[in-house]
Design an enzyme around this catalytic site. Structure first.
Site, PDB file in Angstrom:
ATOM      1  N   ARG A 254     -55.379  28.794 -25.083  1.00 36.50           N
ATOM      2  CA  ARG A 254     -53.930  28.746 -24.805  1.00 36.50           C
ATOM      3  C   ARG A 254     -53.376  30.159 -24.956  1.00 36.50           C
ATOM      4  O   ARG A 254     -53.164  30.633 -26.063  1.00 36.50           O
ATOM      5  CB  ARG A 254     -53.263  27.798 -25.813  1.00 36.50           C
ATOM      6  CG  ARG A 254     -51.831  27.405 -25.457  1.00 36.50           C
ATOM      7  CD  ARG A 254     -51.098  26.798 -26.664  1.00 36.50           C
ATOM      8  NE  ARG A 254     -50.624  27.836 -27.546  1.00 36.50           N
ATOM      9  CZ  ARG A 254     -50.440  27.704 -28.864  1.00 36.50           C
ATOM     10  NH1 ARG A 254     -50.700  26.559 -29.472  1.00 36.50           N
ATOM     11  NH2 ARG A 254     -49.992  28.712 -29.595  1.00 36.50           N
ATOM     12  N   HIS A 258     -47.097  27.758 -28.004  1.00 33.75           N
ATOM     13  CA  HIS A 258     -47.271  26.310 -27.815  1.00 33.75           C
ATOM     14  C   HIS A 258     -46.253  25.778 -26.796  1.00 33.75           C
ATOM     15  O   HIS A 258     -46.600  25.096 -25.835  1.00 33.75           O
ATOM     16  CB  HIS A 258     -47.130  25.599 -29.154  1.00 33.75           C
ATOM     17  CG  HIS A 258     -47.090  24.110 -29.026  1.00 33.75           C
ATOM     18  ND1 HIS A 258     -48.178  23.372 -28.642  1.00 33.75           N
ATOM     19  CD2 HIS A 258     -46.081  23.228 -29.201  1.00 33.75           C
ATOM     20  CE1 HIS A 258     -47.846  22.091 -28.584  1.00 33.75           C
ATOM     21  NE2 HIS A 258     -46.577  21.984 -28.918  1.00 33.75           N
ATOM     22  N   TYR A 267     -48.538  33.023 -36.384  1.00 32.17           N
ATOM     23  CA  TYR A 267     -49.731  32.409 -36.982  1.00 32.17           C
ATOM     24  C   TYR A 267     -51.051  32.802 -36.325  1.00 32.17           C
ATOM     25  O   TYR A 267     -52.100  32.345 -36.748  1.00 32.17           O
ATOM     26  CB  TYR A 267     -49.600  30.885 -37.021  1.00 32.17           C
ATOM     27  CG  TYR A 267     -49.320  30.242 -35.669  1.00 32.17           C
ATOM     28  CD1 TYR A 267     -50.337  30.021 -34.756  1.00 32.17           C
ATOM     29  CD2 TYR A 267     -48.021  29.870 -35.308  1.00 32.17           C
ATOM     30  CE1 TYR A 267     -50.087  29.444 -33.525  1.00 32.17           C
ATOM     31  CE2 TYR A 267     -47.757  29.291 -34.078  1.00 32.17           C
ATOM     32  CZ  TYR A 267     -48.794  29.079 -33.188  1.00 32.17           C
ATOM     33  OH  TYR A 267     -48.537  28.514 -31.971  1.00 32.17           O
TER      34      TYR A 267
END
Ligand SMILES: Cc1ncc(C[n+]2csc(CCOP(=O)(O)OP(=O)(O)O)c2C)c(N)n1
Ligand SMILES: [Mg+2]
Length: 358
Positions: A254, A258, A267
């Site tokens: 990815r 998100h 993160y």
């Protein structure tokens, strides 16, 4: 000690990260790849536009599929129109390939439920946001196909994170035991929001989750559209022949946040993301097609202009769509609205009028 059984988890990968194809799969047809490339480019252009719309307040939220285009377009490209897709929120490429209109997808992410009422494909499922819920629906769809003796296949998309949910195991088990025509496709993009793959499971692959259900499980390079089409194509045709369910894990990354509500820099390491860019699927396929003299610089320029115009026109149609009447929120809940909700509805309408909301 005796051995009850031993298992093997196959993996397929054909196109290397430079776009070379040393040994194609059986039945490989290079003519099929130009449309796949076009679909992947359209998905990427649409994604970028959708993110821009959200950033300018014209879309509520959006989950980009940047870097995952080979999985999404690849899986749709081996389905037949009469098959049924059960997508997650990150399968824009598959939905577009199957004929969902760009303005419908924008309406959905703009908070308008009419975006799920596709003009076509009418029997595909709407986007599933509740994680793994679509796995159980897929079993129902496949059971219907089987009992009608109809040679159709349900293709159920899910993520690495979703594969930790009970719904997935229950669905896979039922599909296995009833030998249903369903293919579960796990897009392993290494992240489930901020949860890395290393904290999702101790299993060395997601494909091996199939073993417990007694169905075939295979891993493929999800950034290689040839591998995706090969692995999922074989699983779909197996299901169509009446040989039951299977699982395919597509390993990808990815590259985006998100969703637009996320900031992945909080993160994950930028170095990991930069390394993943070296393997991204669009450039990889472009290199292969260019090497094969199937794609030129002029083709690329013409395609960029063509899809740019398509996306712009779809955005215009989306923005020109009259809003739904705000009272719809209440009016389709009950045949007769209970008194407390009627009061809320009246207050809501008055309030909205006073505040001049759109
Ligand atoms: C039942 C349920 N629980 C939690 C969430 C919140 N949620 C949204 S996306 C997500 C992570 C899913 O990760 P994965 O399955 O790997 O899919 P990806 O987002 O990477 O495509 C979670 C936990 C949800 N939508 N539904
Ligand atoms: Mg994931």
């Amino acid at each position: 000690m005796d051995t009850v059984a031993t298992f093997r988890v196959p993996r397929v990968a054909y196109l290397d990260s430079h776009g070379h194809l040393p040994a194609p799969p059986a039945g490989f047809d290079p003519d099929r790849l130009v449309p796949v490339y076009r679909g992947m480019m359209l998905t990427r252009a649409f994604d970028a536009k959708a993110v821009a719309l959200q950033r300018t307040g014209q879309l509520r939220t959006y989950p980009s599929s940047l870097g995952q285009e080979a999985v999404s377009v690849g899986l749709a490209s081996v389905m037949r129109p009469e098959d049924v897709l059960l997508p997650t929120y990150r399968e824009t490429g598959a939905m577009l390939w199957r004929g969902v209109r760009m303005e419908e997808i924008l309406l959905y992410w703009g908070g308008d439920e009419r975006g799920s009422d596709f003009a076509g494909p009418r029997e595909d499922f709407p986007i599933a946001v509740p994680i793994a819920s679509q796995c159980c629906h897929a079993v129902g769809v496949a059971q219907a196909f089987k009992s009608r003796q109809s040679p159709r296949v349900a293709v159920c998309c899910l993520g690495d994170g979703a594969s930790s949910k009970g719904d997935f195991y229950e669905a896979m088990n039922a599909a296995g035991v009833m030998q249903l025509p369903v293919v579960f496709v796990i897009t392993n993009n290494q992240w489930a929001i901020s949860v890395p793959r290393s904290r999702q499971t101790l299993a060395v692959s997601f494909a091996q989750k199939a073993i417990a259900a007694g169905i075939p499980g295979e891993q493929c390079d999800g950034n290689d559209p040839i591998a995706v089409r090969d692995a999922i194509g074989r699983a779909v045709e197996r299901a169509r022949r009446g040989e039951g369910a299977s699982l395919v894990e597509c390993v990808t990354y990815r590259l985006s946040d998100h969703t637009t509500a996320d900031d992945a820099r909080r993160y994950r390491d930028e170095a990991e993301v930069s390394a993943a860019w070296a393997n991204e699927p669009v450039a990889r396929l472009r290199h292969y097609l260019a090497d094969q003299k199937r794609w030129s610089k002029q083709d690329e320029e013409a395609l960029i202009a063509e899809i740019g115009a398509q996306v712009t026109a779809a955005v215009e149609r989306y923005l020109a769509t009259p809003l739904m009447p705000r009272q719809d929120l209440f009016d389709y809940l009950y045949a007769e609205l209970p008194a407390d909700l009627r009061r809320q509805r009246d207050a809501f309408l008055l309030d909205a009028e006073g505040a001049g909301h759109d």
